[in-house]
Design a protein around this motif. Structure first.
Motif, mmCIF file in Angstrom:
data_model
loop_
_atom_site.group_PDB
_atom_site.id
_atom_site.type_symbol
_atom_site.label_atom_id
_atom_site.label_comp_id
_atom_site.label_asym_id
_atom_site.label_seq_id
_atom_site.Cartn_x
_atom_site.Cartn_y
_atom_site.Cartn_z
ATOM 1 N N PRO A 1 4.003 -2.084 -0.228
ATOM 2 C CA PRO A 1 4.425 -2.418 -1.457
ATOM 3 C C PRO A 1 3.475 -2.295 -2.449
ATOM 4 O O PRO A 1 3.630 -2.707 -3.633
ATOM 5 N N ASP A 2 2.162 -2.080 -2.037
ATOM 6 C CA ASP A 2 0.805 -2.167 -2.771
ATOM 7 C C ASP A 2 -0.098 -1.289 -2.599
ATOM 8 O O ASP A 2 -0.189 -0.647 -1.507
ATOM 9 N N TYR A 3 -1.089 -0.938 -3.726
ATOM 10 C CA TYR A 3 -1.830 -0.085 -3.516
ATOM 11 C C TYR A 3 -2.910 -0.198 -2.319
ATOM 12 O O TYR A 3 -3.482 0.471 -1.618
ATOM 13 N N ALA A 4 -3.241 -1.556 -2.355
ATOM 14 C CA ALA A 4 -4.366 -2.037 -1.360
ATOM 15 C C ALA A 4 -4.119 -1.938 0.114
ATOM 16 O O ALA A 4 -4.751 -1.637 1.030
ATOM 17 N N GLY A 5 -2.804 -2.155 0.423
ATOM 18 C CA GLY A 5 -2.307 -1.968 1.716
ATOM 19 C C GLY A 5 -1.925 -0.626 2.219
ATOM 20 O O GLY A 5 -1.332 -0.591 3.601
ATOM 21 N N ALA A 6 -2.200 0.370 1.420
ATOM 22 C CA ALA A 6 -1.779 1.852 1.821
ATOM 23 C C ALA A 6 -2.895 2.487 2.168
ATOM 24 O O ALA A 6 -4.082 2.464 1.678
#
Length: 278
Positions: A59-64
């Motif tokens: 759901p966020d950039y950092a975790g992708a």
């Protein structure tokens, strides 16, 4: 038409509907979905395929590990928003795959963002998956990930978009859709009804029927009948109305046979509501 990216901004995204618990070592993909409901359905299908292959949905950039941007290219303002979203994803994550309607103009996109990993056009699901595999190799757990996955939904649980066809046979001077999405391609009626039945079984109370030209549904396949269901908008609306959910028809152009939908509204099979573009 365009909307804000709903899937990578926690203040806008219903996280529970787009993410699943990750396991150690699981690759994760983020999705920014722009444009009309037809594009949103494409995003749902891409994420469903990826999740079935063992990818998590971030759901966020950092975790992708990588980000897919599903673009809109219908209006100049939509193109600008798509380019901004691509730029934001590049700045925040770095690994970006572009798809959707603006993807039909790959040179235009690469001129502004040469660092993107790949560009594909609208509803080119296999090409998107190939690009993801190249950027983030899958690492499925055969005891978990290869079981059939429930479809990923990017809408609240009580309603869902139901796409019945792609493309359009008209060549209106003001519209670029046929150039981007091609000619009319209607889905078989039995396949649409099977999808609708599953949605209703999973708690969907309202089916929003969408396509580029809903009134023309079935014209390209000569209103073929398959497994007892005829590919015509009147027959399809009647069959969908029998499932017990609200049926709301979008993008209904004023063909002569549209008047035959009015009795279905009187019977309560279809909502007394039409979205008609002018």
């Amino acid at each position: 038409m365009s909307t804000n990216p709903p899937n990578l901004r926690p203040d806008l995204a219903p996280k529970a509907q787009i993410s699943n618990p990750s396991r150690p070592g699981q690759p994760t993909i983020g999705m920014v979905s722009l444009g009309c409901p037809k594009a949103l359905v494409d995003s749902e299908r891409i994420l469903t395929r990826l999740r079935a292959e063992g990818y998590g949905v971030s759901p966020d950039y950092a975790g992708a590990d990588a980000v897919i941007v599903n673009t809109c290219g219908f209006l100049d303002s939509a193109k600008a928003e798509s380019l901004d979203a691509i730029g934001e994803a590049l700045n925040e994550n770095g690994k970006v795959i572009v798809t959707g309607c603006l993807g039909a103009e790959p040179d235009y996109i690469r001129e502004h963002h040469p660092r993107i990993l790949a560009v594909t056009g609208p509803h080119q699901y296999e090409q998107v998956l190939d690009a993801v595999h190249g950027a983030v190799p899958p690492s499925p757990d055969p005891f978990i990930d290869l079981l059939p996955a429930q479809a990923v939904s990017l809408t609240p649980r009580h309603y869902s978009y139901l796409k019945i066809s792609e493309g359009c046979n008209h060549k209106c001077k003001f519209c670029i859709i046929p150039d981007m999405r091609g000619r009319l391609q209607s889905r078989p009626a039995h396949a649409i009804l099977r999808e609708a039945e599953k949605l209703v079984q999973n708690g969907v109370n309202e089916l929003l029927v969408i396509s580029q030209d809903t009134s023309a549904y079935g014209v390209d396949i000569k209103h073929a009948e398959d497994r007892g269901h005829r590919a015509h908008i009147t027959d399809l609306a009647r069959d969908l109305g029998s499932l017990g959910a609200w049926v709301r028809l979008h993008y209904v152009y004023p063909y002569p046979h549209v008047r035959n939908l009015i009795p279905l509204m009187a019977e309560g099979l279809v909502l007394p509501y039409l979205v008609i573009p002018f």
